[in-house]
Design a protein around this motif. Structure first.
Motif, PDB file in Angstrom:
ATOM      1  N   ILE A 190      76.134  16.273  44.233  1.00 42.67           N
ATOM      2  CA  ILE A 190      74.788  15.951  43.744  1.00 42.67           C
ATOM      3  C   ILE A 190      74.222  17.125  42.943  1.00 42.67           C
ATOM      4  CG2 ILE A 190      72.394  15.501  44.483  1.00 42.67           C
ATOM      5  CD1 ILE A 190      73.629  13.923  46.846  1.00 42.67           C
ATOM      6  N   LYS A 191      74.425  18.333  43.466  1.00 42.86           N
ATOM      7  CA  LYS A 191      73.922  19.538  42.777  1.00 42.86           C
ATOM      8  C   LYS A 191      74.547  19.652  41.377  1.00 42.86           C
ATOM      9  CE  LYS A 191      74.199  24.504  43.156  1.00 42.86           C
ATOM     10  NZ  LYS A 191      75.092  25.504  43.691  1.00 42.86           N
ATOM     11  N   ASN A 192      75.847  19.456  41.320  1.00 41.86           N
ATOM     12  CA  ASN A 192      76.531  19.554  40.029  1.00 41.86           C
ATOM     13  C   ASN A 192      76.086  18.441  39.080  1.00 41.86           C
ATOM     14  OD1 ASN A 192      77.992  21.811  40.743  1.00 41.86           O
ATOM     15  ND2 ASN A 192      79.692  20.645  41.571  1.00 41.86           N
ATOM     16  N   TYR A 193      75.921  17.246  39.654  1.00 42.90           N
ATOM     17  CA  TYR A 193      75.486  16.101  38.839  1.00 42.90           C
ATOM     18  C   TYR A 193      74.124  16.410  38.201  1.00 42.90           C
ATOM     19  CZ  TYR A 193      74.310  11.278  37.580  1.00 42.90           C
ATOM     20  OH  TYR A 193      73.966  10.136  36.888  1.00 42.90           O
ATOM     21  N   LYS A 194      73.215  16.929  39.029  1.00 34.99           N
ATOM     22  CA  LYS A 194      71.869  17.235  38.521  1.00 34.99           C
ATOM     23  C   LYS A 194      71.927  18.293  37.423  1.00 34.99           C
ATOM     24  CE  LYS A 194      68.967  15.924  42.430  1.00 34.99           C
ATOM     25  NZ  LYS A 194      68.285  16.411  43.631  1.00 34.99           N
ATOM     26  N   PHE A 195      72.764  19.293  37.648  1.00 35.69           N
ATOM     27  CA  PHE A 195      72.912  20.367  36.654  1.00 35.69           C
ATOM     28  C   PHE A 195      73.351  19.788  35.305  1.00 35.69           C
ATOM     29  CE2 PHE A 195      75.662  23.285  34.340  1.00 35.69           C
ATOM     30  CZ  PHE A 195      74.908  24.455  34.291  1.00 35.69           C
TER      31      PHE A 195
END
Lengths: 300, 495
Positions: free
Chosen positions: B284-289
């Motif tokens: 999720i963190k990478n997706y948001k980035f």
């Protein structure tokens, strides 16, 4: 003690580049074996050409013999007829003097450690191995095998190995009955009928180039449909599955042109007393699961 | 000089459009024209193919059986104009010897094309940047150490590059379930499912902004984008770095598609993969980035992109509005593993449209072992269907007719009529024994306008047994509202 090996392929209008690449991969696997585990002694690679005209010229054959001489003896035979696979392999195997034989499709590329892994069970008497099959990639054959023992019900001759003694003991492939398909299935079952086991080696990948349509499926040609239907009918007849034989006979009789041709061929064999003698009446070895001859993990 | 001769990338097309559109005295024209002149000069030179493709393969030497197979699939390429860079990431001495041994086991011509490049430190993305840095090819593709390609993988990229040089090259992918054998063969793979065509679709820039549907190995990237434009993999990303890189490159170069299936994506059921290695929070963190970076990027859309946007808008506008005669029917089949979205047959033109309007073919050779079929007459509820006749023709050409009494349905049966109030109407016909189906013909009359008395009859029948569910009520209300909307629209159009 090193063992001798004869590798056989029936070629039929194959591209030269594809054949040379296959020979190159074999020479590499021979090299790797001789540098590492060293099971192999003399190796011969035999091409039986069933094409309408020879694929290789005499000059090209000479070049191939010279190029691969450090690894194997190359023997090329032009058959002057379309033998199909069973007859072609019998013809090449008849005079085989090697300890073991390997049958492979001419466009297959083998992995570097193929020979060591394929020979392992054949050289172990406790395994009672009659035949070893390599794993095709990128599209693996869906046939199931025992993950602990690696035993399987039959082996595809896209790439398979057995002893020449075994080949002789069961009188080779049934060339009178099978032209193109099911000759390997029948061969495997007769090996098992003779009390030996058939193994699948998933650690022996061989690259068999296949392509998928945009829907991810296969598109058989009419010739492939004909020969597979003919083989299916004759397998049911030969392996004493009367119920399946009757069903297929009726199905083909009432279907299209291809089915009618299959029935006509069967009746012609019958009239000429050319049908095989039915075997395995108790169904000890033969398995017919719908249109399959073993449990499959998936449908292609 | 050929005015149009430059690489057909998105940015080049945009500059060409500016060059033709803006005033020749403007600074913008000068910039666009100057840039394109340079591009034209570059395009006129010979294509440098030494080699054509660099294949970058990351490995940690944890699965040598699979790497053997990956290398074998490269050995089988019909076009051998490639080099292979094996990026050994954080290898121990033993692991490095293993990889070196595998390379020395390759045929001589493959050994000569192969370089082992050790990479120490960084993330799993670091070897990609190092590999792209070291690449000599005009194009660069990534093939991980458990991947498999068909024999025309390089050949297809090469043929595409003749027409689309400078763009990302995208081919189709099949996905297949695999597992490891286990026991004495802990790392040896075995296929356990049929190849599925999930990734057999063209690159869609708008769709890709939210979901990656292009597996990395089905792509070849122009080396120029990395080496000259400085588009590099984001090394802080621990997942989905391929999606981020694809999109940032695609924004500049655009993507060319080819429907050839050249890559087999192995979906590991019992072995390590990126999905099993990383936590959900990390994804999720990478997706948001990545999405945040997309949002902050000015994007030039390739010609034709807006067609898809307009289509989507129109689809949404028309969603749920069924007009008489519109084909919204579907026929699903059960081959023993149940019904699913993938298992449908194509509809073909009926020879008897008045009697059997819905005809579905199971392909040239039919489908074997079919346990049942499911006919979905529409997608929405609030309609009735009468005089149902299902004719099933098997592969022997024999046909058998089935009527209302033979089927199961989620509609309400009133005499010879089935009334569907809820969405997702279904009519299921199960066969006593599996049959080989060649064709299915269905005859029925669909009445989209539910007569009040029909609804009353259903409500009365239901009320006598149980009360109407909330979803049924909602469905009726929704359907009514959609009808009013559709009628209003037609009236407004006429005016």
């Amino acid at each position: 003690m090193a063992v001798t090996l004869q590798i056989q392929s029936v070629i039929y209008h194959n591209e030269k580049a594809s054949l040379l690449r296959a020979l190159d991969s074999l020479s590499n696997a021979v090299r790797v074996n001789r540098e590492t585990s060293k099971e192999l002694g003399d190796v011969a690679v035999c091409y039986g050409d069933a094409s309408a005209s020879p694929v290789f010229s005499n000059e090209e054959i000479g070049e191939i013999e010279a190029r691969f001489a450090p690894f194997f003896t190359f023997r090329y035979t032009y058959f002057h007829e379309n033998t199909g696979t069973a007859k072609g392999h019998n013809r090449m195997g008849r005079d085989c003097t090697a300890d073991y034989m390997m049958i492979m499709n001419p466009d297959v590329l083998v992995c570097p450690h193929l020979f060591s892994n394929m020979l392992e069970y054949l050289l172990d008497p406790a395994k009672e191995a009659g035949m070893i099959e390599a794993r095709q990639t990128p599209i693996e054959h869906p046939k199931e095998y025992d993950r602990d023992t690696l035993e399987t019900e039959w082996a595809s001759t896209a790439c398979a190995m057995f002893s020449t003694e075994m080949f002789r003991a069961i009188d080779g492939f049934d060339e009178k009955t099978f032209f193109l398909y099911c000759d390997d299935l029948d061969f495997s079952w007769r090996i098992r009928l003779a009390g030996k086991k058939v193994y699948y080696r998933p650690d022996c990948p061989v690259y068999h180039a296949k392509r998928l349509s945009a829907t991810g499926g296969w598109q058989p040609t009419s010739a492939e449909i004909y020969f597979s239907q003919e083989a299916a009918l004759l397998m049911a007849y030969k392996w004493s599955n009367h119920e399946r034989f009757q069903k297929l006979y009726e199905q083909f009789s009432n279907s299209d042109e291809i089915g009618a041709k299959v029935i006509a061929r069967f009746e012609e064999m019958k009239a000429n007393n050319a049908l095989p003698t039915p075997i395995d009446p108790e169904g000890r070895i033969a398995r017919f699961l719908g249109d399959n001859y073993s449990e499959n993990r998936f449908v292609l | 000089m050929n005015q149009n001769k430059f690489a057909p990338t998105t940015v080049n097309e945009y500059f060409a459009w500016l060059e033709q559109t803006v005033d020749h005295d403007s600074a913008l024209y000068q910039a666009a024209h100057g840039y394109l002149e340079k591009e034209r000069c570059t395009a006129e030179g010979p294509m440098r193919d030494d080699p054509f493709l660099t294949v970058v393969t990351r490995t940690q030497a944890k699965r040598p059986d699979m790497l053997t197979e990956t290398l074998l699939s490269l050995t089988g390429q019909s076009n051998t104009n490639f080099e292979l860079l094996v990026m050994g990431h954080n290898l121990t001495e033993d692991q490095q010897r293993t990889v070196e041994g595998m390379i020395s086991d390759l045929p001589q011509w493959m050994r000569e094309k192969t370089r082992l490049i050790p990479v120490v430190g960084g993330t799993r993305t670091t070897p990609l940047n190092r590999g792209f840095d070291a690449a000599k090819g005009r194009y660069i593709a990534v093939l991980d150490d458990d991947d498999l390609v068909f024999d025309h993988w390089v050949e297809t990229f090469y043929e595409m590059s003749k027409k689309y040089d400078g763009k990302i090259l995208h081919t189709y992918t099949v996905i297949q379930d695999w597992e490891t054998v286990g026991g004495d063969f802990p790392n040896t793979p075995r296929a356990v499912g049929a190849p599925k065509n999930t990734y057999c679709c063209d690159f869609d820039l708008m769709g890709e902004l939210t979901l990656n549907k292009c597996p990395l190995c089905a792509l070849a990237f122009p080396a120029k984008a990395f080496k000259q434009l400085g588009i590099r993999y984001e090394e802080s990303l621990t997942t989905t770095e391929d999606w981020d890189f694809l999109m940032r490159t695609a924004f500049i170069t655009g993507v060319a598609d080819n429907p050839e299936i050249t890559f087999l994506y192995r979906n590991w059921l019992n072995a390590e993969n990126s999905a099993s290695l990383h936590q959900r929070e990390e994804w999720i963190k990478n997706y948001k980035f990545i999405v945040d970076r997309f949002s902050k990027t000015p994007i030039v859309m390739p010609v034709g992109s807006l067609d898809k946007v307009y289509e989507k808008i129109l689809d949404q506008e028309n969603d749920g509005i069924y007009t008489e005669g519109e084909d919204m029917t579907e026929l699903f089949y059960n081959d023993g593993a149940g019904f699913s979205q993938e298992k449908t047959w194509c509809r073909k033109n009926s020879e008897e449209p008045s009697k059997m309007p819905y005809v579905y073919t199971a392909g040239k050779h039919g489908a074997k072992g079919i346990c049942g079929i499911r006919f979905d007459p529409l997608q929405y509820g609030a309609f009735s269907l009468e005089n149902l006749l299902i004719r099933v023709i098997d592969t022997d050409g024999e046909s058998k007719d089935y009527t209302l009494g033979d089927v199961i349905t989620n509609g309400y049966v009133l005499g010879e009529t089935i009334v569907f109030l809820k969405n997702d109407p279904q009519i299921v016909l199960n066969f006593a024994t599996p049959i080989n189906v060649k064709e299915v013909q269905i005859g029925c009359k669909i009445h989209e306008h539910l007569a009040d008395e029909t609804v009353d009859a259903v409500i009365a029948a239901l009320a006598s047994t149980h009360s109407l569910s909330d979803s049924t009520k909602r469905s009726l209300l929704y359907r009514g509202a959609r009808k009013i909307y559709r009628i209003s629209k037609r009236v407004l159009r006429i005016k």
